[in-house]
Enzyme design. Structure first.
Site, PDB file in Angstrom:
ATOM      1  N   ALA A 269       0.849  -1.194   0.000  1.00 56.24           N
ATOM      2  CA  ALA A 269       0.000   0.000   0.000  1.00 56.24           C
ATOM      3  C   ALA A 269       0.883   1.242   0.000  1.00 56.24           C
ATOM      4  O   ALA A 269       1.766   1.376   0.845  1.00 56.24           O
ATOM      5  CB  ALA A 269      -0.912   0.008   1.222  1.00 56.24           C
ATOM      6  N   LYS A 270       0.635   2.128  -0.940  1.00 56.68           N
ATOM      7  CA  LYS A 270       1.358   3.407  -0.957  1.00 56.68           C
ATOM      8  C   LYS A 270       0.562   4.348  -0.047  1.00 56.68           C
ATOM      9  O   LYS A 270      -0.273   5.142  -0.517  1.00 56.68           O
ATOM     10  CB  LYS A 270       1.480   3.937  -2.388  1.00 56.68           C
ATOM     11  CG  LYS A 270       2.462   5.094  -2.540  1.00 56.68           C
ATOM     12  CD  LYS A 270       2.652   5.428  -4.018  1.00 56.68           C
ATOM     13  CE  LYS A 270       3.549   6.641  -4.215  1.00 56.68           C
ATOM     14  NZ  LYS A 270       4.938   6.383  -3.824  1.00 56.68           N
ATOM     15  N   ALA A 271       0.810   4.217   1.253  1.00 56.06           N
ATOM     16  CA  ALA A 271       0.027   4.913   2.268  1.00 56.06           C
ATOM     17  C   ALA A 271       0.828   6.063   2.868  1.00 56.06           C
ATOM     18  O   ALA A 271       2.028   5.934   3.124  1.00 56.06           O
ATOM     19  CB  ALA A 271      -0.385   3.937   3.368  1.00 56.06           C
TER      20      ALA A 271
END
Length: 309
Positions: free
Chosen positions: A161-163
């Site tokens: 996840a590019k969080a």
């Protein structure tokens, strides 16, 4: 890192264009307090035929939705709507080349870790942005320092996840490296193997063969995927495997990839020169191949381009 002005005429927000100065959020925005947001970074390039195109725009928007799924966030727009909005924000701001930042986040309403009723908001901005690590870095290579901060375990925070909140790890590593006089940080995983840079994937070259860490504990970069495909098409052997940092020290070449960093050579790690301390032949060849793909000069890669008009 190249300086740039973020100011443009318009920002896309929650389905429509708003003036730059009106693209605001409340101080009690949930994601501001807890970091639960997902984002992407895309680049738009002017191609050889005069048109502008977003490089791998479809793949970036797909990853945005995958990141949201991992974090149990429901984005209230379709992927196609956000892809078209990304192109429109470039067009309406009259940008030929730029960086594009879509972000989805929870707005104000409830507060607390268990709050689930807040509206998911989406914004897309674009601005001119040069070489992420500087123009000299692309030509001469960068100096890395192995960070005291470890890349988090995949069961602590999910790296696919590019969080937003997860980038605290990267920010602290980058601060540490630059404070000590280096250009960028090299992070190891919890087992001590090479993971990635603070915002880039890492590759090393030894005896003409290229290695890069597997995606088990790193963000699977879209530029990483593109350069792997380019190298394999040109007959360069690439493997995904774990390796320790001393494998980087004795590499013939090393380079980093990312949407912002593109293909950046590494000339030194922990005060040890990589190879002869200059960008190596495979790195230089890859930079040329990648540049051709970005500009629409490689017919085999034109499917990666989402044209603005």
């Amino acid at each position: 890192m190249a300086a740039s002005s973020l100011r443009t005429d318009k920002i896309w927000m929650d389905g429509g264009m708003v003036p730059y100065d009106e693209a605001n959020i409340h101080v009690l925005t949930h994601s501001l307090h807890y970091g639960l947001a997902v984002f992407e970074g895309m680049r738009c390039y002017k191609c050889a035929d005069g048109r502008s195109a977003i490089f791998r725009g479809r793949e970036h928007i797909r990853r945005l939705f995958e990141s949201a799924l991992i974090l149990e966030m429901k984005i209230p727009f379709s992927p196609e709507e956000l892809l078209k909005a990304s192109a429109e924000i470039v067009r309406i701001n009259k940008l030929e080349e730029c960086y594009i930042r879509p972000i989805a986040f929870y707005g104000e309403g409830e507060m607390g870790l268990s709050a689930r009723g807040n509206k998911v908001r989406v914004a897309i901005a674009a601005w001119p942005w040069g070489a992420y690590l500087g123009d000299d870095a692309v030509k001469q290579g960068v100096r890395l320092k192995t960070s005291s901060f470890v890349r988090f375990h995949h069961n602590s925070l999910m790296p696919h996840a590019k969080a937003s909140g997860q980038y605290i790890n990267s920010i602290l590593a980058g601060y540490e490296a630059r404070r000590s006089g280096y250009d960028e940080a090299l992070l190891l995983d919890v087992e001590g193997f090479v993971a990635e840079g603070s915002g880039e994937n890492v590759f090393i070259v030894r005896d003409g063969k290229v290695r890069t860490p597997p995606v088990s504990s790193i963000l699977p970069g879209i530029t990483r995927d593109a350069v792997i495909k380019l190298m394999r098409r040109s007959g360069i052997e690439v493997t995904e495997e774990l390796f320790p940092r001393d494998a980087v020290y004795i590499a013939d070449e090393a380079f980093m990839t990312g949407t912002a960093a593109e293909v950046t050579p590494v000339r030194e790690v922990d005060d040890r020169p990589i190879g002869n301390g200059r960008p190596g032949p495979i790195t230089v060849k890859l930079q040329e191949m990648f540049r051709a793909a970005l500009r629409g000069q490689d017919a085999n890669c034109r499917e990666w381009l989402y044209y603005i008009s």
